[in-house]
Scaffold this motif. Structure first.
Motif, mmCIF file in Angstrom:
data_model
loop_
_atom_site.group_PDB
_atom_site.id
_atom_site.type_symbol
_atom_site.label_atom_id
_atom_site.label_comp_id
_atom_site.label_asym_id
_atom_site.label_seq_id
_atom_site.Cartn_x
_atom_site.Cartn_y
_atom_site.Cartn_z
ATOM 1 N N ALA A 193 42.406 -27.160 21.151
ATOM 2 C CA ALA A 193 42.613 -25.820 22.224
ATOM 3 C C ALA A 193 42.554 -26.510 23.649
ATOM 4 N N ASN A 194 43.446 -25.666 24.419
ATOM 5 C CA ASN A 194 43.807 -26.112 25.763
ATOM 6 C C ASN A 194 43.396 -24.799 26.732
ATOM 7 N N PHE A 195 43.073 -23.776 26.178
ATOM 8 C CA PHE A 195 42.831 -22.596 26.898
ATOM 9 C C PHE A 195 41.830 -21.627 26.456
ATOM 10 N N LYS A 196 40.895 -21.297 27.285
ATOM 11 C CA LYS A 196 39.716 -20.495 26.857
ATOM 12 C C LYS A 196 39.672 -19.077 27.408
ATOM 13 N N VAL A 197 39.432 -18.140 26.612
ATOM 14 C CA VAL A 197 39.370 -16.672 27.214
ATOM 15 C C VAL A 197 38.019 -16.347 27.128
ATOM 16 N N ASP A 198 37.418 -15.992 28.380
ATOM 17 C CA ASP A 198 35.870 -15.837 28.313
ATOM 18 C C ASP A 198 35.648 -14.032 27.637
ATOM 19 N N ILE A 199 35.288 -14.110 26.670
ATOM 20 C CA ILE A 199 35.094 -12.775 26.039
ATOM 21 C C ILE A 199 33.638 -11.938 26.093
ATOM 22 N N THR A 200 32.813 -12.778 26.938
ATOM 23 C CA THR A 200 31.440 -12.390 26.821
ATOM 24 C C THR A 200 31.485 -10.647 26.882
ATOM 25 N N ASP A 201 32.202 -10.151 28.035
ATOM 26 C CA ASP A 201 32.025 -8.651 28.330
ATOM 27 C C ASP A 201 32.504 -7.928 26.936
ATOM 28 N N VAL A 202 33.074 -8.494 26.073
ATOM 29 C CA VAL A 202 33.692 -7.798 24.788
ATOM 30 C C VAL A 202 33.253 -8.184 23.490
ATOM 31 N N LEU A 203 32.200 -9.118 23.908
ATOM 32 C CA LEU A 203 31.298 -9.660 22.537
ATOM 33 C C LEU A 203 31.341 -8.601 21.663
ATOM 34 N N GLU A 204 30.377 -7.578 21.942
ATOM 35 C CA GLU A 204 30.083 -6.598 20.961
ATOM 36 C C GLU A 204 31.078 -6.026 20.491
ATOM 37 N N LEU A 205 32.162 -5.682 20.926
ATOM 38 C CA LEU A 205 33.298 -5.224 20.220
ATOM 39 C C LEU A 205 34.086 -6.209 19.240
ATOM 40 N N LYS A 206 33.968 -7.432 19.509
ATOM 41 C CA LYS A 206 34.569 -8.373 18.596
ATOM 42 C C LYS A 206 33.513 -8.571 17.328
ATOM 43 N N LEU A 207 32.247 -8.186 17.563
ATOM 44 C CA LEU A 207 31.203 -8.331 16.575
ATOM 45 C C LEU A 207 31.395 -7.060 15.666
ATOM 46 N N GLU A 208 31.630 -5.817 16.474
ATOM 47 C CA GLU A 208 31.839 -4.762 15.751
ATOM 48 C C GLU A 208 33.253 -4.714 14.861
ATOM 49 N N ALA A 209 33.951 -5.277 15.223
ATOM 50 C CA ALA A 209 35.413 -5.606 14.580
ATOM 51 C C ALA A 209 35.097 -6.268 13.369
ATOM 52 N N TYR A 238 30.558 -16.483 26.033
ATOM 53 C CA TYR A 238 31.251 -16.599 24.772
ATOM 54 C C TYR A 238 32.747 -16.615 25.105
ATOM 55 N N PHE A 239 33.626 -17.408 24.114
ATOM 56 C CA PHE A 239 34.768 -17.782 24.393
ATOM 57 C C PHE A 239 35.583 -17.684 23.174
ATOM 58 N N GLU A 240 37.097 -17.244 23.361
ATOM 59 C CA GLU A 240 37.961 -17.500 22.261
ATOM 60 C C GLU A 240 38.626 -18.672 22.642
ATOM 61 N N SER A 241 38.993 -19.971 21.921
ATOM 62 C CA SER A 241 39.910 -20.871 22.433
ATOM 63 C C SER A 241 41.245 -20.962 21.457
ATOM 64 N N PHE A 242 42.319 -21.165 22.486
ATOM 65 C CA PHE A 242 43.455 -21.634 21.808
ATOM 66 C C PHE A 242 44.136 -22.727 22.291
#
Ligand SMILES: [Zn+2]
Length: 249
Positions: A193-209, A238-242
């Motif tokens: 991974a060389n790129f991280k997206v900060d998903i903290t603001d949408v973590l609950e949506l990811k978990l709900e998904a 929280y991050f998603e890494s790519f």
């Protein structure tokens, strides 16, 4: 730093999104229902809030994803499709497409490549997300599913050169589809991974998904708590890494 999509950091500390991207459209191609929820649902939620159109293309029907002796593959396939549609809806994904290949039996073929190329030419995404095609052994503790490797490889090949070049699958061009050049690839890479997206603001949506996949996690009530505890960094973010590949050709 602005909130939302722009709060994206790569390893050089820059804060960028594909700013000048046009169109603001992304396609995630995954092997199984639930791969996108693990890999990029947070990014899909974040970018969708910023006006991006996200689409999912799921290559298999996920019909072997059960240890329940009373559940058959025939019963499971439609359940998993419904769960995937529900999960996509939670994060604002525009539409989900299914190719319906047998779970666990995905093989690289000219036919499969052509089908992925067709979706790329139809949807014309700026960014394409997919599974890790390279890794077999992950941290010496598990094996990257062969369907993931196949899905990742066929998607990379579809992006370049197949969808881009007019004389690949020329019958699609004859039908009126145009060649399409994808600008950025995002691989859900295990170790590069060389790129991280900060998903903290949408973590609950990811978990709900993720929790929409009841056939996978419904009998594990600790699942979401475990994810919450495991995924964050020392600052509680929280991050998603790519592995992000900005295609120059
Ligand atoms: Zn999977």
């Amino acid at each position: 730093m602005k909130r939302g999509v722009n709060r994206i950091a790569n390893d050089e500390g820059a804060s960028t999104l594909p700013d000048n991207s046009s169109p603001k459209r992304a396609l995630a191609v995954s092997a199984h229902p639930d791969d996108t929820e693990f890999g990029c649902a947070g990014t899909a939620a974040l970018w969708s809030k910023e006006g991006w159109e996200f689409y999912y293309l799921i290559l298999t029907n996920g019909n072997k994803g059960t240890s329940d002796p009373n559940m058959t593959p025939q019963m499971l396939a439609p359940i998993r499709e419904q769960e995937q549609r529900a999960a996509a809806k939670v994060v604002g994904v525009k539409d989900v497409f299914f190719l319906g290949y047998e779970d666990g039996e995905l093989v690289y073929s000219r036919e499969l490549l052509g089908k992925v190329v067709r979706y790329i030419r139809q949807l014309k995404p700026y960014a394409v997300f997919t599974n890790d095609p390279e890794t077999i052994f992950v941290r010496d503790s598990f094996v990257n599913h062969p369907d993931h490797r196949c899905a990742g490889l066929v998607t990379v090949d579809a992006v370049y050169p197949a969808a881009r070049d007019r004389w690949n699958f020329p019958e699609q061009i004859d039908e009126g589809l145009e060649p399409h050049k994808v600008s950025e690839l995002y691989i859900t890479s295990f170790d590069k991974a060389n790129f991280k997206v900060d998903i903290t603001d949408v973590l609950e949506l990811k978990l709900e998904a993720l929790s929409q996949h009841r056939s996978q996690f419904g009998d594990n009530p600790d699942f979401l708590r475990y994810m919450r505890e495991r995924w964050h960094d020392e600052q509680g973010r929280y991050f998603e890494s790519f592995r992000r590949i900005a295609l120059t050709h």
